[in-house]
Write a protein that holds these residues in place. Structure first.
Motif, PDB file in Angstrom:
ATOM      1  N   TRP A 113       5.219 -18.695 -25.473  1.00  0.00           N
ATOM      2  CA  TRP A 113       4.669 -18.378 -24.081  1.00  0.00           C
ATOM      3  C   TRP A 113       4.025 -16.888 -23.957  1.00  0.00           C
ATOM      4  O   TRP A 113       4.907 -16.155 -24.532  1.00  0.00           O
ATOM      5  CB  TRP A 113       5.250 -18.786 -23.127  1.00  0.00           C
ATOM      6  N   SER A 114       3.158 -16.574 -23.327  1.00  0.00           N
ATOM      7  CA  SER A 114       3.088 -15.169 -22.878  1.00  0.00           C
ATOM      8  C   SER A 114       2.542 -15.285 -21.512  1.00  0.00           C
ATOM      9  O   SER A 114       2.096 -15.991 -20.752  1.00  0.00           O
ATOM     10  CB  SER A 114       1.641 -14.867 -23.608  1.00  0.00           C
ATOM     11  N   GLY A 115       2.942 -13.939 -20.985  1.00  0.00           N
ATOM     12  CA  GLY A 115       2.903 -13.712 -19.365  1.00  0.00           C
ATOM     13  C   GLY A 115       2.445 -12.255 -19.221  1.00  0.00           C
ATOM     14  O   GLY A 115       2.651 -11.354 -19.836  1.00  0.00           O
ATOM     15  N   ILE A 116       1.785 -12.143 -18.183  1.00  0.00           N
ATOM     16  CA  ILE A 116       1.657 -10.993 -17.500  1.00  0.00           C
ATOM     17  C   ILE A 116       2.238 -10.698 -15.908  1.00  0.00           C
ATOM     18  O   ILE A 116       2.523 -11.655 -15.297  1.00  0.00           O
ATOM     19  CB  ILE A 116       0.056 -10.400 -17.591  1.00  0.00           C
ATOM     20  N   MET A 117       2.494  -9.652 -15.741  1.00  0.00           N
ATOM     21  CA  MET A 117       2.835  -9.245 -14.153  1.00  0.00           C
ATOM     22  C   MET A 117       2.548  -7.725 -13.881  1.00  0.00           C
ATOM     23  O   MET A 117       2.670  -6.780 -14.740  1.00  0.00           O
ATOM     24  CB  MET A 117       4.394  -9.397 -14.124  1.00  0.00           C
ATOM     25  N   ASN A 118       2.284  -7.576 -12.449  1.00  0.00           N
ATOM     26  CA  ASN A 118       2.223  -6.110 -12.231  1.00  0.00           C
ATOM     27  C   ASN A 118       3.496  -5.704 -11.429  1.00  0.00           C
ATOM     28  O   ASN A 118       3.628  -6.634 -10.302  1.00  0.00           O
ATOM     29  CB  ASN A 118       0.713  -6.053 -11.232  1.00  0.00           C
ATOM     30  N   ILE A 119       3.790  -4.490 -11.546  1.00  0.00           N
ATOM     31  CA  ILE A 119       5.254  -4.101 -11.042  1.00  0.00           C
ATOM     32  C   ILE A 119       4.750  -2.656 -10.215  1.00  0.00           C
ATOM     33  O   ILE A 119       4.321  -1.898 -10.716  1.00  0.00           O
ATOM     34  CB  ILE A 119       6.272  -4.000 -11.743  1.00  0.00           C
ATOM     35  N   GLU A 120       4.910  -2.787  -8.845  1.00  0.00           N
ATOM     36  CA  GLU A 120       4.541  -1.436  -8.327  1.00  0.00           C
ATOM     37  C   GLU A 120       6.016  -0.666  -8.027  1.00  0.00           C
ATOM     38  O   GLU A 120       6.820  -1.402  -7.669  1.00  0.00           O
ATOM     39  CB  GLU A 120       3.749  -1.840  -6.897  1.00  0.00           C
ATOM     40  N   TYR A 147       0.775  -1.175   0.175  1.00  0.00           N
ATOM     41  CA  TYR A 147      -0.113   0.149  -0.067  1.00  0.00           C
ATOM     42  C   TYR A 147       0.754   1.391  -0.015  1.00  0.00           C
ATOM     43  O   TYR A 147       0.227   2.524  -0.182  1.00  0.00           O
ATOM     44  CB  TYR A 147      -0.826  -0.131   1.310  1.00  0.00           C
ATOM     45  N   THR A 148       2.286   1.222   0.219  1.00  0.00           N
ATOM     46  CA  THR A 148       3.129   2.486   0.142  1.00  0.00           C
ATOM     47  C   THR A 148       3.501   2.815  -1.104  1.00  0.00           C
ATOM     48  O   THR A 148       3.948   3.952  -1.441  1.00  0.00           O
ATOM     49  CB  THR A 148       4.294   2.138   1.091  1.00  0.00           C
ATOM     50  N   CYS A 149       3.127   1.802  -2.173  1.00  0.00           N
ATOM     51  CA  CYS A 149       3.538   2.336  -3.429  1.00  0.00           C
ATOM     52  C   CYS A 149       2.540   3.307  -4.043  1.00  0.00           C
ATOM     53  O   CYS A 149       1.298   2.859  -4.092  1.00  0.00           O
ATOM     54  CB  CYS A 149       3.452   0.877  -4.377  1.00  0.00           C
ATOM     55  N   SER A 150       2.853   4.206  -5.008  1.00  0.00           N
ATOM     56  CA  SER A 150       1.774   5.024  -5.647  1.00  0.00           C
ATOM     57  C   SER A 150       1.632   4.964  -7.010  1.00  0.00           C
ATOM     58  O   SER A 150       0.810   5.461  -7.612  1.00  0.00           O
ATOM     59  CB  SER A 150       2.168   6.428  -5.233  1.00  0.00           C
ATOM     60  N   GLN A 151       2.637   3.947  -7.632  1.00  0.00           N
ATOM     61  CA  GLN A 151       2.511   3.824  -9.077  1.00  0.00           C
ATOM     62  C   GLN A 151       2.578   2.258  -9.444  1.00  0.00           C
ATOM     63  O   GLN A 151       3.104   1.505  -8.488  1.00  0.00           O
ATOM     64  CB  GLN A 151       3.360   4.784  -9.885  1.00  0.00           C
ATOM     65  N   ASN A 152       2.014   2.079 -10.453  1.00  0.00           N
ATOM     66  CA  ASN A 152       2.223   0.660 -10.781  1.00  0.00           C
ATOM     67  C   ASN A 152       2.163   0.448 -12.288  1.00  0.00           C
ATOM     68  O   ASN A 152       1.615   1.280 -12.917  1.00  0.00           O
ATOM     69  CB  ASN A 152       1.002  -0.357 -10.445  1.00  0.00           C
ATOM     70  N   ALA A 153       2.838  -0.646 -12.672  1.00  0.00           N
ATOM     71  CA  ALA A 153       2.871  -0.813 -14.279  1.00  0.00           C
ATOM     72  C   ALA A 153       2.292  -2.357 -14.493  1.00  0.00           C
ATOM     73  O   ALA A 153       3.028  -3.240 -14.106  1.00  0.00           O
ATOM     74  CB  ALA A 153       4.324  -0.632 -14.974  1.00  0.00           C
ATOM     75  N   PRO A 177      11.930  -0.271  -3.448  1.00  0.00           N
ATOM     76  CA  PRO A 177      12.044   0.545  -4.515  1.00  0.00           C
ATOM     77  C   PRO A 177      10.987   0.226  -5.780  1.00  0.00           C
ATOM     78  O   PRO A 177      10.739   0.739  -6.364  1.00  0.00           O
ATOM     79  CB  PRO A 177      13.358   0.340  -4.935  1.00  0.00           C
ATOM     80  N   TYR A 178      10.539  -1.159  -5.470  1.00  0.00           N
ATOM     81  CA  TYR A 178       9.565  -1.921  -6.380  1.00  0.00           C
ATOM     82  C   TYR A 178       9.204  -3.083  -5.924  1.00  0.00           C
ATOM     83  O   TYR A 178       9.517  -3.901  -4.837  1.00  0.00           O
ATOM     84  CB  TYR A 178      10.325  -2.107  -7.911  1.00  0.00           C
ATOM     85  N   MET A 179       7.985  -3.688  -6.345  1.00  0.00           N
ATOM     86  CA  MET A 179       7.556  -4.903  -6.020  1.00  0.00           C
ATOM     87  C   MET A 179       6.882  -5.442  -7.342  1.00  0.00           C
ATOM     88  O   MET A 179       5.950  -4.964  -7.872  1.00  0.00           O
ATOM     89  CB  MET A 179       6.817  -4.817  -4.990  1.00  0.00           C
ATOM     90  N   GLY A 180       7.195  -6.935  -7.406  1.00  0.00           N
ATOM     91  CA  GLY A 180       6.473  -7.393  -8.458  1.00  0.00           C
ATOM     92  C   GLY A 180       5.551  -8.778  -8.090  1.00  0.00           C
ATOM     93  O   GLY A 180       5.921  -9.463  -7.056  1.00  0.00           O
ATOM     94  N   TYR A 181       4.213  -8.834  -8.677  1.00  0.00           N
ATOM     95  CA  TYR A 181       3.497  -9.759  -8.239  1.00  0.00           C
ATOM     96  C   TYR A 181       2.368  -9.941  -9.280  1.00  0.00           C
ATOM     97  O   TYR A 181       2.380  -9.127 -10.336  1.00  0.00           O
ATOM     98  CB  TYR A 181       2.727  -9.467  -6.930  1.00  0.00           C
ATOM     99  N   SER A 182       1.629 -10.944  -8.972  1.00  0.00           N
ATOM    100  CA  SER A 182       0.473 -11.469  -9.915  1.00  0.00           C
ATOM    101  C   SER A 182       0.990 -11.825 -11.276  1.00  0.00           C
ATOM    102  O   SER A 182       0.573 -11.431 -12.310  1.00  0.00           O
ATOM    103  CB  SER A 182      -0.550 -10.188 -10.264  1.00  0.00           C
ATOM    104  N   GLN A 183       2.098 -12.544 -11.434  1.00  0.00           N
ATOM    105  CA  GLN A 183       2.669 -13.065 -12.438  1.00  0.00           C
ATOM    106  C   GLN A 183       1.984 -14.150 -12.887  1.00  0.00           C
ATOM    107  O   GLN A 183       1.211 -15.219 -12.040  1.00  0.00           O
ATOM    108  CB  GLN A 183       4.166 -13.640 -12.035  1.00  0.00           C
ATOM    109  N   ASP A 184       1.420 -14.438 -14.335  1.00  0.00           N
ATOM    110  CA  ASP A 184       0.981 -15.454 -14.758  1.00  0.00           C
ATOM    111  C   ASP A 184       1.454 -15.726 -16.093  1.00  0.00           C
ATOM    112  O   ASP A 184       1.538 -14.967 -17.042  1.00  0.00           O
ATOM    113  CB  ASP A 184      -0.567 -15.059 -14.995  1.00  0.00           C
TER     114      ASP A 184
END
Length: 128
Positions: free
Chosen positions: A96-103, A22-28, A110-117
């Protein structure tokens, strides 16, 4: 009464543990389209698709989670969207194809990656 309080506390901890930082203000959100695999050399396209401030994500926030997702050391060209990775293990096949959310822009990290699929190529990358 104590049981209900304990149950609420346990549920709150479970919910908090699966939330993003919750301390991250942006995501990609990124989309990865693996096109070629030759042993531990993996190439393809990576696209930054959406997110709050997504297109301003700095490389120092983008690359470490992407490299963990790919399992190796990677380079990425933002102009062509091409990537090249040298992985620590051999991939069995391409397409293969994949997605990930990086905050990023976080107070605690400095960053956090999650929801990899990962899915078949056409699932996320049809027509690319």
């Amino acid at each position: 009464m104590k049981f209900a309080t304990l149950l609420c506390l346990v549920l709150a901890l479970i919910i908090a543990s699966v939330r993003a930082d919750y301390t991250c203000s942006q995501n990609a959100w990124i989309k990865v389209c693996v096109k070629s695999v030759q042993g531990t050399s993996v190439t393809g396209k990576m696209f930054i698709t959406s997110g709050k401030g997504a297109f301003a994500i700095p490389n120092y926030s983008l690359m470490p989670p992407f490299q963990r997702m790919m399992g190796g050391t990677c380079t990425y060209d933002r102009n062509s969207n091409d990537f090249y990775c040298k992985t620590t293990t051999q991939w069995k096949s391409a397409y293969w194809s994949g997605i990930m959310n990086i905050e990023f822009d976080c107070n605690s990290v400095p960053y956090m990656g999650y929801s990899q699929d990962w899915k078949s190529y056409d699932y996320y990358c049809r027509g690319i």
